[in-house]
Design an enzyme around this catalytic site. Structure first.
Site, PDB file in Angstrom:
ATOM      1  N   ASP A  99       0.866  -1.179   0.000  1.00  0.00           N
ATOM      2  CA  ASP A  99       0.000   0.000   0.000  1.00  0.00           C
ATOM      3  C   ASP A  99       0.903   1.229   0.000  1.00  0.00           C
ATOM      4  O   ASP A  99       1.617   1.473   0.977  1.00  0.00           O
ATOM      5  CB  ASP A  99      -0.853  -0.064   1.283  1.00  0.00           C
ATOM      6  CG  ASP A  99      -1.994   0.924   1.303  1.00  0.00           C
ATOM      7  OD1 ASP A  99      -1.901   1.959   0.617  1.00  0.00           O
ATOM      8  OD2 ASP A  99      -2.976   0.669   2.034  1.00  0.00           O
TER       9      ASP A  99
ATOM     10  N   ASP B 277      -2.936   4.698  -2.419  1.00  0.00           N
ATOM     11  CA  ASP B 277      -3.808   5.506  -1.563  1.00  0.00           C
ATOM     12  C   ASP B 277      -4.263   6.794  -2.250  1.00  0.00           C
ATOM     13  O   ASP B 277      -3.457   7.444  -2.933  1.00  0.00           O
ATOM     14  CB  ASP B 277      -3.008   5.870  -0.296  1.00  0.00           C
ATOM     15  CG  ASP B 277      -3.870   6.455   0.794  1.00  0.00           C
ATOM     16  OD1 ASP B 277      -4.803   5.782   1.237  1.00  0.00           O
ATOM     17  OD2 ASP B 277      -3.606   7.611   1.206  1.00  0.00           O
TER      18      ASP B 277
ATOM     19  N   GLU C 178      -7.135   3.848  -4.989  1.00  0.00           N
ATOM     20  CA  GLU C 178      -8.234   4.274  -4.122  1.00  0.00           C
ATOM     21  C   GLU C 178      -8.706   5.620  -4.639  1.00  0.00           C
ATOM     22  O   GLU C 178      -7.968   6.594  -4.607  1.00  0.00           O
ATOM     23  CB  GLU C 178      -7.772   4.391  -2.672  1.00  0.00           C
ATOM     24  CG  GLU C 178      -8.944   4.617  -1.748  1.00  0.00           C
ATOM     25  CD  GLU C 178      -8.596   5.316  -0.457  1.00  0.00           C
ATOM     26  OE1 GLU C 178      -9.329   5.162   0.514  1.00  0.00           O
ATOM     27  OE2 GLU C 178      -7.580   6.041  -0.414  1.00  0.00           O
TER      28      GLU C 178
ATOM     29  N   HIS D  96     -10.281  -0.823   6.177  1.00  0.00           N
ATOM     30  CA  HIS D  96      -9.846  -0.285   7.466  1.00  0.00           C
ATOM     31  C   HIS D  96     -10.405   1.117   7.738  1.00  0.00           C
ATOM     32  O   HIS D  96     -10.138   1.675   8.795  1.00  0.00           O
ATOM     33  CB  HIS D  96      -8.321  -0.248   7.481  1.00  0.00           C
ATOM     34  CG  HIS D  96      -7.786   0.678   6.433  1.00  0.00           C
ATOM     35  ND1 HIS D  96      -7.883   0.396   5.081  1.00  0.00           N
ATOM     36  CD2 HIS D  96      -7.199   1.893   6.510  1.00  0.00           C
ATOM     37  CE1 HIS D  96      -7.388   1.394   4.391  1.00  0.00           C
ATOM     38  NE2 HIS D  96      -6.955   2.313   5.239  1.00  0.00           N
ATOM     39  N   ASP D  97     -11.125   1.700   6.779  1.00  0.00           N
ATOM     40  CA  ASP D  97     -11.713   3.028   6.972  1.00  0.00           C
ATOM     41  C   ASP D  97     -13.219   2.960   7.208  1.00  0.00           C
ATOM     42  O   ASP D  97     -13.856   3.995   7.408  1.00  0.00           O
ATOM     43  CB  ASP D  97     -11.500   3.899   5.719  1.00  0.00           C
ATOM     44  CG  ASP D  97     -10.037   4.241   5.486  1.00  0.00           C
ATOM     45  OD1 ASP D  97      -9.283   4.318   6.468  1.00  0.00           O
ATOM     46  OD2 ASP D  97      -9.669   4.432   4.315  1.00  0.00           O
TER      47      ASP D  97
HETATM   48  O1  TEU Z   1      -8.339   7.070   2.813  1.00  0.00           O
HETATM   49  C1  TEU Z   1      -8.856   8.082   2.036  1.00  0.00           C
HETATM   50  C2  TEU Z   1     -10.181   8.603   2.377  1.00  0.00           C
HETATM   51  O2  TEU Z   1     -10.572   9.643   1.914  1.00  0.00           O
HETATM   52  C3  TEU Z   1     -11.011   7.861   3.279  1.00  0.00           C
HETATM   53  O3  TEU Z   1     -11.457   6.642   3.067  1.00  0.00           O
HETATM   54  C4  TEU Z   1     -11.135   8.486   4.588  1.00  0.00           C
HETATM   55  O4  TEU Z   1     -10.449   7.790   5.561  1.00  0.00           O
HETATM   56  C5  TEU Z   1     -12.568   8.534   4.961  1.00  0.00           C
HETATM   57  O5  TEU Z   1     -13.279   9.030   3.897  1.00  0.00           O
HETATM   58  C6  TEU Z   1     -12.720   9.464   6.100  1.00  0.00           C
HETATM   59  O6  TEU Z   1     -14.073   9.631   6.326  1.00  0.00           O
HETATM   60  C7  TEU Z   1      -7.025   6.731   2.687  1.00  0.00           C
HETATM   61  C8  TEU Z   1      -6.664   5.640   3.656  1.00  0.00           C
HETATM   62  O7  TEU Z   1      -7.378   4.496   3.351  1.00  0.00           O
HETATM   63  C9  TEU Z   1      -6.899   6.145   5.046  1.00  0.00           C
HETATM   64  O8  TEU Z   1      -6.703   5.153   6.018  1.00  0.00           O
HETATM   65  C10 TEU Z   1      -5.990   7.327   5.270  1.00  0.00           C
HETATM   66  O9  TEU Z   1      -6.282   7.898   6.514  1.00  0.00           O
HETATM   67  C11 TEU Z   1      -6.147   8.381   4.185  1.00  0.00           C
HETATM   68  O10 TEU Z   1      -6.163   7.830   2.885  1.00  0.00           O
HETATM   69  C12 TEU Z   1      -4.997   9.357   4.222  1.00  0.00           C
HETATM   70  O11 TEU Z   1      -3.837   8.752   3.783  1.00  0.00           O
END
Ligand code: TEU
Length: 549
Positions: free
Chosen positions: A96, A196, A247, A321-322
């Site tokens: 990642d 990401d 993503e 994980h989000d």
């Molecule tokens: O996530 C990006 C993102 O915009 C999200 O899924 C966000 O965490 C969510 O919308 C908040 O409500 C990625 C990663 O998956 C996340 O874990 C990181 O925190 C983020 O990027 C920053 O790198």
């Protein structure tokens, strides 16, 4: 890159997966220790969340060294061992990478702070309007997207946490430095990359206030995004045929087709999130609403049909994980419905067109822990929004209701291996609290019980490999007027598949098309063995009928 249509990818949130050395934090040798389990499940790749050196303000998405391993997760040798051992089991490793921003502790940012002109241009440093930031854009974690330097009038851009500074992709030196990072890991034998927030890397040439939104319309799928991705592909992973997934925050179908159509030479597939916003109120994550099933269904159907017609490719997923767990969000998570609801969710996406992802613990039906107090939560986004919600005047009880439903920690708690106080995850003190549900949801029980959710997932992975219609069949929405049913036909030269997924708790009668009465029941989560012109669907029933040609 080989066939991506027959593969299933398993996501590992490293810090909560398995702790091999008793310090309470999951680690790389912990993954190696569980490879036999993953091989038994049958997954083709494992996507591992960031394990690079990092101050861990955003759990590793704030990278301070792109080509190292954070000691809390192991060593570079541990990584090499993992890749080697995984390969022996025909499992590829997908890392990642966070190329949109670095930690402010990264050497580049530190040099920029010291006034080094080369590195100053690696980021977005801009003069404010007096004490006001250069634009009114919001950080996705709450507050302004700009932070003022103590030492000057300059601000720097951070779309996420204040310790995650956005990189300036319009600077060719930045791009070159990042390509070297990708090459470094490619040489280590990785099989894929999860990238990401990749569709946020291209900011407009002129940064302006957004008077109708939070700024995202200016930098989402930004002006040079396709150009950058084509260059990234050509200069790095394209030569090696790696499997790549971007993503893509708030993206569109048209852009997603361009990102993932092989002819465009950008990426293998995309994560998009619209289906996970159907319980947001007015688009607001931190405001609760009921799930709008009609909208959910419409989104699935539209994306499936349109992506197929543009030869794009979807990453299929409910959890990561989000996200809070889908089980308990789109279905009940009560024990009496556990098996049905978990398998229904799984079948809904695994039979679609795209590459399915399983988020660790999903294959045993893990659920949200609903911790009672804010002290049990640690995610930076959760803590920020806890404070914002309180400021808006919500009571403690109301605030906690929102946190329990929406916190990213819901999916970050320890993987439930065994029924004990530490979930069999560690011998030390686990980094996150263990959920009470470990007593009835754990791997040990799931492996023992032949009819468990685990074996249903295993079957889904197998049938995707053996039935080309699941991999390549076209997609036609079916039973579209039934609000709580997501149903579709898949068809290719070998077979037609009818999939019916019922998101209701009370029995519900539907007609089956005449032709399918001769078909074979490929999948049922209620042990259905007979087909008839009219059938009564049971709570959270999923049914797939195969009609060979
Ligand atoms: O996530 C990006 C993102 O915009 C999200 O899924 C966000 O965490 C969510 O919308 C908040 O409500 C990625 C990663 O998956 C996340 O874990 C990181 O925190 C983020 O990027 C920053 O790198």
């Amino acid at each position: 890159m080989g066939n991506i249509a027959d593969k299933t990818i398993y996501q590992i949130y490293l810090r909560s997966f398995y702790d091999s050395n008793g310090d309470g934090v999951g680690d790389l040798p912990g993954i190696t220790a569980k490879l036999d389990y993953l091989e038994n499940l049958g997954v083709d790749l494992i996507w591992i969340n960031p394990f690079y050196p990092s101050p861990q303000n955003d759990n590793g998405y704030d990278i301070s060294d792109y080509t190292g391993v954070d000691p809390r997760f192991g060593t570079m040798e541990d990584f090499d061992t993992l890749v080697r051992e995984a390969k022996k089991r025909s499992i590829g490793v997908m890392i990642d990478l966070v190329l949109n921003h670095t930690s402010t502790e990264h050497e580049w940012f530190q040099k920029a702070l010291q006034g080094h002109p080369k590195y100053r241009d690696f980021y977005y440093f801009k003069k404010g309007k007096g004490d006001l930031p250069p634009t009114n854009w919001a950080s996705k974690f709450g507050g302004s997207a700009w932070e003022k330097l103590a030492s000057s009038d300059d601000f720097y851009l951070h779309l996420f946490d204040v310790t995650q500074a956005d990189l300036n992709w319009s600077n060719p030196e930045v791009r070159e430095a990042l390509y070297q990072v990708v090459d470094f890991w490619t040489q280590k034998g990785i099989a894929g990359l999860r990238l990401d927030v990749l569709n946020l890397i291209s900011k407009p040439d002129k940064l302006e206030d957004d008077f109708i939104g939070d700024g995202r319309r200016f930098y989402t799928d930004g002006p040079h995004i396709h150009e950058y991705l084509k260059e990234l592909h050509a200069k790095t992973f394209g030569k090696k045929g790696l499997i790549t997934v971007g993503e893509m925050s708030s993206t569109s179908i048209a852009n997603s087709i361009r990102y993932s159509n092989p002819a465009e030479k950008e990426l293998s597939m995309v994560f998009h999130f619209h289906h996970l916003k159907v319980d947001y109120k007015d688009g607001e994550k931190w405001q609760l609403d009921q799930v709008r099933f009609a909208e959910l269904k419409e989104l699935f159907h539209t994306w499936q049909v349109d992506m197929a017609s543009g030869n794009g490719w979807d990453a299929l997923f409910w959890n990561n994980h989000d996200q809070p767990r889908a089980l308990g969000r789109f279905t009940s998570d009560k024990p009496e419905f556990h098996y049905q609801a978990a398998t229904l969710l799984a079948a809904t996406i695994h039979l679609m067109r795209g590459t399915p992802y399983i988020y660790m613990g999903e294959e045993i039906g893990m659920i949200n822990p609903r911790f009672k107090d804010i002290q049990s939560y640690s995610d930076i986004e959760t803590i920020n929004h806890y404070q914002l919600l309180q400021k808006e005047g919500l009571s403690e009880r109301e605030t906690m209701e929102v946190i329990q439903a929406r916190s990213r920690d819901n999916s970050r708690i320890p993987m439930q291996w065994e029924n004990d106080a530490k979930a069999g995850f560690t011998t030390g003190t686990p980094l996150y609290p263990v959920s009470d549900s470990v007593s009835w949801i754990n791997v040990q029980d799931a492996l023992r019980e032949p009819d468990s959710i685990f074996y249903f997932y295993k079957k889904l992975i197998e049938i995707r490999k053996t039935h080309s219609v699941i991999q390549f069949g076209n997609y036609t929405p079916y039973l579209v007027d039934e609000e709580r049913i997501i149903s579709y036909l898949r068809e290719n030269e070998e077979a037609t598949l009818l999939a019916i997924h019922y998101y209701g708790e009370t029995p519900h009668e539907i007609p089956l098309p005449e032709a399918f009465l001769q078909g074979k029941i490929l999948l049922s989560n209620v042990k259905r063995s007979q087909l008839a012109k009219q059938i009564t669907l049971q709570s959270y029933e999923t049914l797939a009928i195969l009609l060979p040609k």
